[in-house]
Design a protein around this motif. Structure first.
Motif, short mmCIF file in Angstrom:
data_model
loop_
_atom_site.label_atom_id
_atom_site.label_comp_id
_atom_site.label_asym_id
_atom_site.label_seq_id
_atom_site.Cartn_x
_atom_site.Cartn_y
_atom_site.Cartn_z
N LEU A 203 10.67 -27.98 -16.61
CA LEU A 203 9.28 -28.30 -16.24
C LEU A 203 8.27 -27.78 -17.26
CD1 LEU A 203 9.57 -27.55 -12.42
CD2 LEU A 203 9.66 -29.78 -13.52
N ARG A 205 6.81 -29.02 -19.62
CA ARG A 205 5.73 -29.91 -20.04
C ARG A 205 4.54 -29.87 -19.08
NH1 ARG A 205 8.75 -35.40 -20.32
NH2 ARG A 205 9.52 -34.49 -18.38
N LEU A 206 4.68 -29.14 -17.99
CA LEU A 206 3.56 -29.05 -17.04
C LEU A 206 2.60 -27.96 -17.49
CD1 LEU A 206 5.43 -29.42 -13.65
CD2 LEU A 206 4.03 -31.11 -14.82
N ILE A 245 4.51 -25.20 -8.64
CA ILE A 245 4.83 -26.51 -8.07
C ILE A 245 6.18 -26.49 -7.35
CG2 ILE A 245 5.31 -28.93 -8.63
CD1 ILE A 245 3.08 -28.77 -10.68
N VAL A 246 7.18 -25.83 -7.95
CA VAL A 246 8.47 -25.70 -7.26
C VAL A 246 8.26 -24.92 -5.96
CG1 VAL A 246 10.81 -24.75 -7.35
CG2 VAL A 246 9.85 -25.90 -9.35
N GLY A 249 6.83 -27.16 -3.33
CA GLY A 249 7.86 -28.06 -2.80
C GLY A 249 8.78 -27.32 -1.83
N LEU A 263 8.12 -35.75 -1.50
CA LEU A 263 8.02 -36.58 -2.71
C LEU A 263 6.66 -37.25 -2.77
CD1 LEU A 263 10.81 -38.95 -3.99
CD2 LEU A 263 8.49 -39.77 -3.88
N LEU A 266 3.94 -34.81 -3.66
CA LEU A 266 3.95 -34.46 -5.08
C LEU A 266 3.38 -35.59 -5.94
CD1 LEU A 266 7.31 -32.50 -5.54
CD2 LEU A 266 4.99 -31.60 -5.41
N VAL A 267 3.68 -36.84 -5.55
CA VAL A 267 3.12 -37.98 -6.29
C VAL A 267 1.59 -37.99 -6.13
CG1 VAL A 267 2.98 -40.50 -6.42
CG2 VAL A 267 5.21 -39.39 -6.22
N SER A 270 0.06 -35.42 -8.22
CA SER A 270 0.05 -35.83 -9.63
C SER A 270 -1.14 -36.72 -9.92
CB SER A 270 1.33 -36.58 -9.99
OG SER A 270 2.47 -35.83 -9.69
N PHE A 271 -1.40 -37.69 -9.03
CA PHE A 271 -2.51 -38.61 -9.25
C PHE A 271 -3.85 -37.88 -9.22
CE2 PHE A 271 -1.13 -42.94 -9.66
CZ PHE A 271 0.19 -42.90 -9.25
N THR A 273 -4.52 -34.52 -9.67
CA THR A 273 -4.73 -33.57 -10.77
C THR A 273 -4.88 -34.30 -12.09
OG1 THR A 273 -2.34 -33.27 -10.91
CG2 THR A 273 -3.57 -31.60 -9.71
N ASN A 274 -4.22 -35.46 -12.21
CA ASN A 274 -4.37 -36.24 -13.44
C ASN A 274 -5.78 -36.81 -13.53
OD1 ASN A 274 -3.21 -37.67 -15.82
ND2 ASN A 274 -3.76 -39.44 -14.60
N LEU A 279 -4.16 -31.37 -14.82
CA LEU A 279 -2.81 -31.32 -15.40
C LEU A 279 -2.63 -32.45 -16.41
CD1 LEU A 279 -0.39 -30.50 -12.43
CD2 LEU A 279 -1.00 -29.02 -14.33
#
Lengths: 279, 246
Positions: A203, A205-206, A245-246, A249, A263, A266-267, A270-271, A273-274, A279
């Protein structure tokens, strides 16, 4: 119902070719007819069928034996040859009821141990190494998984002969001594150490692109200084974002949320924070 | 290229059939990484197949079909996702298709596991008549619902779906693709979380720190961590079971 256990007078020694036939049938096709009702039952019957045909010459006897082996059966596929081996050794003595008991007695514990070693230790370690090779663009990733599968299959052959030679002795070994507990615990510890290393490496790359510009005064002059949030975080604990993040989860799963819900969360995360540029 | 014609979908559908049967056999062919790479080879974008396969494999870490339970079908997801991503939308578009596909496929897994019940009832009837050949046939035919439940959706999705789905993906806004790209990096965390959930973390958590420290501060390669991990585990178990050890 006539008890087959009483007719121990005739012992049929099964020839090696028939034993191997049964073993290969179990190794390759045990689960081909897997179904909700009796799971691996038909697969087990088909595996042991050549042996039953040799032991029970009379039609009625054979039918009764076949019915016995078409009862509910389900275990870890790697452990199945062990149980098959032990059952065959008992069928040779026409100890049919004992063969049924050993199946029922062993399938649960061996499923537990087999599934734990496979799903918690062996597959995850292979899968993570393979995935990191593949992320680097290497075909050696999928090749590694392919080879691991073959290795996992190969274990079944010695297990079959172990089961055949030990027969009822297996029950004591599985239940007693705590040997298998020890194997599972050793696997757990080694697995945890590896997972601890995997989390930051996979992970990595996070990272956060956030930065702040601050004006500080150096020697009476106003200087623009850029503070990168990631560098500050790294100063505290490296790989903090992957760990968090782990951790999130894990917390959600412990709260009894289904994997699919976690799941989706988490998706969504991602949307968001992006979009916010975090992130 | 806007679609795949007939032959490639057929090949991929065939692989979907074969791989699930091989998985039942015990070979690890229904793995997202293997099927992703193979699909990549067939459609001409190996690297995409590897990336999608790797992401899905990491997501699946802690999942297992305990006692015949159903889990997301990342294998089928990898095949369809790679085939569609290779039409131009790449990793983000491929994952956007692969993940929902993997989840929806659980319905077909349940259907396959239920349909096979027909064959064990068939075997019961043949047994009653003493027809051994019939029993053999019932067992070997049992694979058909399993294989078709994967083969047919893959064939149809890639044959008829790839072109239209690709057109829809082209409409996806940039923020969606950006979010998807980040999701691809975040989702392996799910695999780790599920895996930890299966382990007695409460009792053994210090070992997690050992592995973390080795990588985060010393930058030890994973194989080194694995070796050290095994050594520590064995020594620990010996010390713990010291007195009772034979």
């Amino acid at each position: 119902m006539p008890s087959t256990d009483m007719e121990k007078t005739t012992k049929t020694k099964i020839d090696k070719a028939t034993l191997k036939k049964a073993m290969w049938r179990d190794i390759f096709t045990l689960q081909w007819s897997w179904n909700y009702e009796r799971m691996q039952a038909l697969g087990f019957l088909w595996a042991i069928l050549p042996v039953l045909q040799k032991v029970y010459k009379k039609g009625e006897e054979l039918k009764e034996a076949m019915q016995r082996h078409l009862q509910f059966y389900n275990t870890n596929p790697v452990a199945s040859p062990l149980i098959l081996g032990a059952s065959i050794a008992l069928e040779e003595d026409k100890a049919g009821q004992a063969a049924s008991s050993i199946k029922v007695g062993l399938m649960g514990p061996l499923a537990g141990i087999g599934d734990t070693i496979q799903a918690v230790l062996f597959r995850p370690i292979i899968a993570v190494i393979a995935a990191s090779l593949a992320m680097g663009g290497s075909m050696s990733g999928p090749l590694l998984i392919f080879l691991a599968g073959i290795l996992w299959m190969a274990v079944k052959v010695p297990l079959f002969w172990l089961g055949y030679n030990k027969s009822t002795g297996l029950i004591g070994e599985v239940a007693g001594k705590g040997l298998l507990d020890k194997v599972t615990n050793t696997a757990t510890i080694a697995g945890l150490i590896v997972i601890g290393g995997f989390i930051p490496s996979i992970l990595s790359r996070l990272t956060t692109p956030l930065q702040f510009a601050r004006t500080v005064t150096v020697d009476g002059e106003a200087v623009e200084k850029v503070i990168k949030v990631q560098e500050v975080l790294d100063g505290i604990v490296p790989f903090l974002i992957p760990v968090l993040i782990v951790g999130l989860g894990y917390y959600l799963i412990k709260r009894k949320l289904s994997p699919i819900k976690v799941l989706l969360i988490l998706v969504a995360l991602s949307f968001i924070t992006n979009a916010l540029g975090i992130l | 290229m806007h679609d795949y014609g007939f032959l490639i979908p057929l090949l991929l559908g065939l692989w979907a059939y074969i791989s699930i049967i091989a998985q039942l056999t015990g070979l690890w062919w229904a793995e997202a990484l293997i099927s992703g790479a193979l699909t990549g080879l067939i459609v001409g974008d190996v690297n995409l197949g590897l990336q999608i396969g790797a992401t899905l494999t990491l997501m699946s870490l802690g999942m297992w079909t305990y006692g015949g339970a159903t889990m997301p079908d990342f294998n089928t997801g990898a095949i369809i996702g790679t085939a569609i991503g290779a039409l131009g939308s790449g990793l983000e578009g491929g994952l956007a298709i692969a993940i929902p596909t993997s989840i929806l496929m659980t319905q077909l897994d349940v259907l396959a596991r239920a349909t096979t019940t027909v064959f064990i009832h068939g075997a019961d009837k043949h047994l009653e008549k003493g027809n051994l050949k019939g029993i053999t046939k019932m067992h070997l035919l049992g694979q058909i619902p399993w294989g078709l439940s994967r083969g047919i959706p893959v064939f149809l999705a890639v044959w008829l779906g790839a072109g239209p789905i690709q057109k829809v993906i082209e409409w996806f806004p940039e923020w969606f693709m950006g979010g998807m790209q980040l999701a691809g990096k975040v989702l392996p965390a799910l695999g780790f979380a599920l895996l930890l959930n299966q382990i007695n973390v409460k009792k053994y958590w210090p070992f997690l720190l050992v592995g973390f420290a080795l990588f985060a501060y010393i930058n030890m390669p994973i194989m080194g961590i694995a070796m050290l991990g095994l050594a520590i585990a064995i020594v620990y178990m010996r010390l713990e079971g010291g007195s009772s050890n034979a």
